[in-house]
Scaffold this motif. Structure first.
Motif, short mmCIF file in Angstrom:
data_model
loop_
_atom_site.label_atom_id
_atom_site.label_comp_id
_atom_site.label_asym_id
_atom_site.label_seq_id
_atom_site.Cartn_x
_atom_site.Cartn_y
_atom_site.Cartn_z
N SER A 8 14.18 -5.94 -25.60
CA SER A 8 15.52 -5.36 -25.80
C SER A 8 16.58 -6.23 -25.13
O SER A 8 17.63 -6.53 -25.72
CB SER A 8 15.57 -3.94 -25.25
N VAL A 9 16.30 -6.65 -23.90
CA VAL A 9 17.26 -7.50 -23.18
C VAL A 9 17.43 -8.83 -23.91
O VAL A 9 18.55 -9.34 -24.06
CB VAL A 9 16.80 -7.70 -21.71
N VAL A 22 25.50 -11.23 -25.44
CA VAL A 22 25.86 -10.34 -24.32
C VAL A 22 25.51 -11.05 -23.01
O VAL A 22 24.39 -11.54 -22.83
CB VAL A 22 25.10 -8.99 -24.42
N VAL A 23 26.48 -11.13 -22.12
CA VAL A 23 26.30 -11.77 -20.81
C VAL A 23 26.85 -10.81 -19.75
O VAL A 23 27.56 -9.85 -20.09
CB VAL A 23 27.03 -13.14 -20.73
N PRO A 24 26.53 -11.03 -18.48
CA PRO A 24 27.02 -10.11 -17.45
C PRO A 24 28.53 -9.90 -17.49
O PRO A 24 29.02 -8.80 -17.24
CB PRO A 24 26.56 -10.77 -16.14
N GLU A 25 29.27 -10.94 -17.86
CA GLU A 25 30.74 -10.83 -17.91
C GLU A 25 31.21 -9.93 -19.07
O GLU A 25 32.39 -9.55 -19.11
CB GLU A 25 31.38 -12.22 -18.07
N SER A 26 30.30 -9.59 -20.01
CA SER A 26 30.71 -8.77 -21.15
C SER A 26 31.16 -7.38 -20.71
O SER A 26 32.01 -6.77 -21.35
CB SER A 26 29.56 -8.62 -22.15
N GLY A 27 30.54 -6.88 -19.65
CA GLY A 27 30.90 -5.56 -19.16
C GLY A 27 29.66 -4.72 -18.88
O GLY A 27 28.54 -5.23 -18.83
N VAL A 28 29.89 -3.40 -18.74
CA VAL A 28 28.81 -2.50 -18.31
C VAL A 28 27.77 -2.31 -19.41
O VAL A 28 28.11 -2.12 -20.58
CB VAL A 28 29.39 -1.12 -17.92
N VAL A 29 26.49 -2.36 -19.01
CA VAL A 29 25.39 -2.08 -19.94
C VAL A 29 24.80 -0.71 -19.60
O VAL A 29 24.45 -0.45 -18.44
CB VAL A 29 24.29 -3.16 -19.86
N LEU A 30 24.71 0.16 -20.61
CA LEU A 30 24.14 1.49 -20.43
C LEU A 30 22.65 1.45 -20.73
O LEU A 30 22.23 0.80 -21.69
CB LEU A 30 24.81 2.47 -21.40
N VAL A 31 21.85 2.13 -19.90
CA VAL A 31 20.42 2.29 -20.19
C VAL A 31 20.15 3.79 -20.31
O VAL A 31 20.37 4.53 -19.34
CB VAL A 31 19.54 1.67 -19.10
N THR A 32 19.69 4.24 -21.49
CA THR A 32 19.36 5.67 -21.65
C THR A 32 17.86 5.87 -21.39
O THR A 32 17.10 4.91 -21.34
CB THR A 32 19.71 6.15 -23.07
N GLY A 33 17.48 7.14 -21.23
CA GLY A 33 16.07 7.42 -20.88
C GLY A 33 15.71 6.69 -19.60
O GLY A 33 14.61 6.16 -19.46
N ALA A 34 16.67 6.68 -18.65
CA ALA A 34 16.61 5.74 -17.52
C ALA A 34 15.38 5.90 -16.64
O ALA A 34 14.87 4.91 -16.11
CB ALA A 34 17.88 5.89 -16.68
N SER A 35 14.88 7.12 -16.47
CA SER A 35 13.73 7.30 -15.56
C SER A 35 12.41 7.00 -16.25
O SER A 35 11.35 7.04 -15.60
CB SER A 35 13.65 8.75 -15.05
N GLY A 36 12.44 6.73 -17.55
CA GLY A 36 11.20 6.47 -18.28
C GLY A 36 10.75 5.02 -18.16
O GLY A 36 11.33 4.22 -17.42
N ALA A 83 27.39 -2.95 -23.91
CA ALA A 83 26.08 -3.00 -24.56
C ALA A 83 25.24 -1.84 -24.04
O ALA A 83 25.60 -1.20 -23.04
CB ALA A 83 25.39 -4.33 -24.25
N ALA A 84 24.13 -1.60 -24.72
CA ALA A 84 23.24 -0.52 -24.28
C ALA A 84 21.82 -0.80 -24.72
O ALA A 84 21.58 -1.45 -25.74
CB ALA A 84 23.72 0.82 -24.84
N VAL A 85 20.88 -0.27 -23.91
CA VAL A 85 19.46 -0.27 -24.26
C VAL A 85 19.08 1.20 -24.42
O VAL A 85 19.10 1.95 -23.45
CB VAL A 85 18.60 -0.93 -23.15
N ASP A 86 18.78 1.60 -25.66
CA ASP A 86 18.50 3.01 -25.92
C ASP A 86 17.05 3.23 -26.29
O ASP A 86 16.49 2.51 -27.11
CB ASP A 86 19.38 3.52 -27.07
N SER A 87 16.43 4.24 -25.69
CA SER A 87 15.07 4.60 -26.08
C SER A 87 15.00 6.08 -26.47
O SER A 87 13.93 6.66 -26.52
CB SER A 87 14.07 4.29 -24.95
N CYS A 88 16.16 6.68 -26.75
CA CYS A 88 16.21 8.12 -27.04
C CYS A 88 16.47 8.45 -28.50
O CYS A 88 16.01 9.48 -28.99
CB CYS A 88 17.27 8.79 -26.18
N GLY A 89 17.25 7.63 -29.21
CA GLY A 89 17.59 7.95 -30.60
C GLY A 89 18.48 9.19 -30.68
O GLY A 89 19.17 9.55 -29.73
N CYS A 101 14.92 1.33 -29.64
CA CYS A 101 13.46 1.20 -29.78
C CYS A 101 12.76 2.54 -29.85
O CYS A 101 11.62 2.61 -30.28
CB CYS A 101 12.87 0.38 -28.63
N GLY A 102 13.42 3.62 -29.41
CA GLY A 102 12.63 4.84 -29.21
C GLY A 102 13.28 6.11 -29.69
O GLY A 102 14.43 6.13 -30.13
N LEU A 103 12.52 7.17 -29.58
CA LEU A 103 12.90 8.46 -30.16
C LEU A 103 12.63 9.59 -29.18
O LEU A 103 12.23 10.69 -29.57
CB LEU A 103 12.12 8.66 -31.47
#
Ligand code: NDP
Length: 329
Positions: A138-139, A147-161, A219-225, A245-247
């Motif tokens: 995903s990264v 997407v680079v660090p200067e692009s801004g905040v990246v959200l990660v959902t399902g964070a504890s998984g 940007a975001a990395v989503d595993s929840c759908g 990637c996920g549901l």
């Protein structure tokens, strides 16, 4: 006496899936040109789905479960591997159409195997597992879109998984500012320890929302759908990117055209199961370089082999934090 190997096996009879431990003979541990003494496996969400038969993952009447394994090659007819090599298997139909990793010994196709890079042990490989390797894919997908660090905040959902915790660790190590979305606000300190700068309650994202919302994420990395991904799309900056990637919330995607047509956003699918070998090798070498192994240890829990069937229900109920590693003994 003939040697047998302990394995967690799914048997389908009259349409019902029964899951239990069996002692398998050398002729029952799979087919292929490489034999591996399995040292570690893991529990992914998909393993939970497979054991619960919640969606049709197991497609044979009898199959060794487990989508991942890491171990040492003990026999090889392949020119790619020799006895003593440390290897990892992620997906490629393991536990779907052919035998998987919940076994002391696995015979499989060399085309499914990646040689572990120096610096990652078989236990660490399974602490990473499919979930962590998918976080890396995903990264890499985000990076491929500029997407680079200067692009801004990246959200990660399902964070504890599994995907979430490894994604936070990776993004933080690479210098990104990360916001973690979780239903377990009591894990906020843990998530910040992995590198999240901010933690939000997943309720902010999990209900139906407006077609276009105030922009929050580069940007975001989503595993929840489901509604989570729909809201993330509606909150991306202009030209923002989200990987999916996920549901974990649901199979649906109740979104709309506005973020795409008016904000130029991109939705990128991530599949780990059939990822081509060069991409897998790249992902594993990036994990060896970019993942902080002390953080990996902090996000890993151990599950005894015998407890796997019981733990399957727990992962489906979101009760396992981070990654679960299983010593195959
Ligand atoms: P985990 O169970 O470890 O993590 C999923 C996380 O999602 C949970 O820990 C929880 O995090 C959150 N969650 C659970 N239920 C809900 C809900 N109802 N609404 C919103 N969030 C929820 O699973 P994995 O990390 O192993 O996998 C995540 C998803 O990605 C799964 O759907 C899996 O099948 C998929 N996947 C797909 C791959 C592919 O190749 N496409 C590969 C690997 C995984 P929290 O408590 O922090 O909110």
């Amino acid at each position: 006496m003939t040697e047998t190997y302990k394995a967690l096996v799914a048997n389908r009879q009259n349409g019902k899936l029964a899951v239990g431990f069996e002692q398998l003979s050398a002729t029952e541990i799979g087919e292929g040109d490489v034999e591996v003494a399995v040292e570690y496996s893991t529990l992914n969400y998909k393993d939970g789905l497979a054991m619960a038969d919640a969606i049709p993952i197991v497609q044979k009447d009898k199959l060794i479960l487990g989508i991942d394994m890491a171990g040492t090659v003990v026999r090889s007819e392949s020119t790619r591997f020799k006895v003593g090599d440390k290897v990892v298997l992620n997906g490629y139909g393991a536990s779907e159409t052919h035998n998987g990793g919940y076994t002391q010994r696995l015979r499989t196709n060399s085309e499914y195997l990646v040689k572990l890079p120096a610096g990652i042990s078989t236990r660490q490989a399974m602490a990473i597992g499919t979930a962590g390797y998918t976080a890396m894919l995903s990264v890499m997908r985000l990076e491929s879109m500029g997407v680079v660090p200067e692009s801004g905040v990246v959200l990660v959902t399902g964070a504890s998984g599994g995907v979430g915790t490894v994604a936070i660790s990776l993004l933080s190590a690479l210098g990104y500012r990360v916001t973690a979305s979780t239903g377990r606000m009591d894990e906020a300190a843990f998530l910040k320890g992995l590198g999240a700068n901010d933690v939000i309650n997943r309720e902010e994202l999990s209900e139906p929302g407006e077609m276009l919302q105030s922009t929050r994420w580069a940007a975001a990395v989503d595993s929840c759908g489901s509604h989570t991904l729909a809201n993330v799309l509606s909150q991306l900056h202009y030209s923002g990117v989200v990987t999916a990637c996920g549901l974990a919330q649901g199979l649906d995607l109740p979104s709309n055209m506005m973020p795409f047509a008016l904000r130029n956003v991109s939705l990128l699918g991530v599949d780990s199961v059939h990822a081509p070998m060069p991409l897998r090798e790249q992902a594993w070498s990036r994990l060896a370089k970019d993942l902080d192994m002390a953080k990996l240890e902090a996000l890993t829990v151990n599950i005894p082999f015998e407890d796997l069937p019981a733990a399957a229900g727990k992962i489906l109920q979101g009760q396992i934090r981070g990654r679960a590693v299983v010593e195959i003994v």
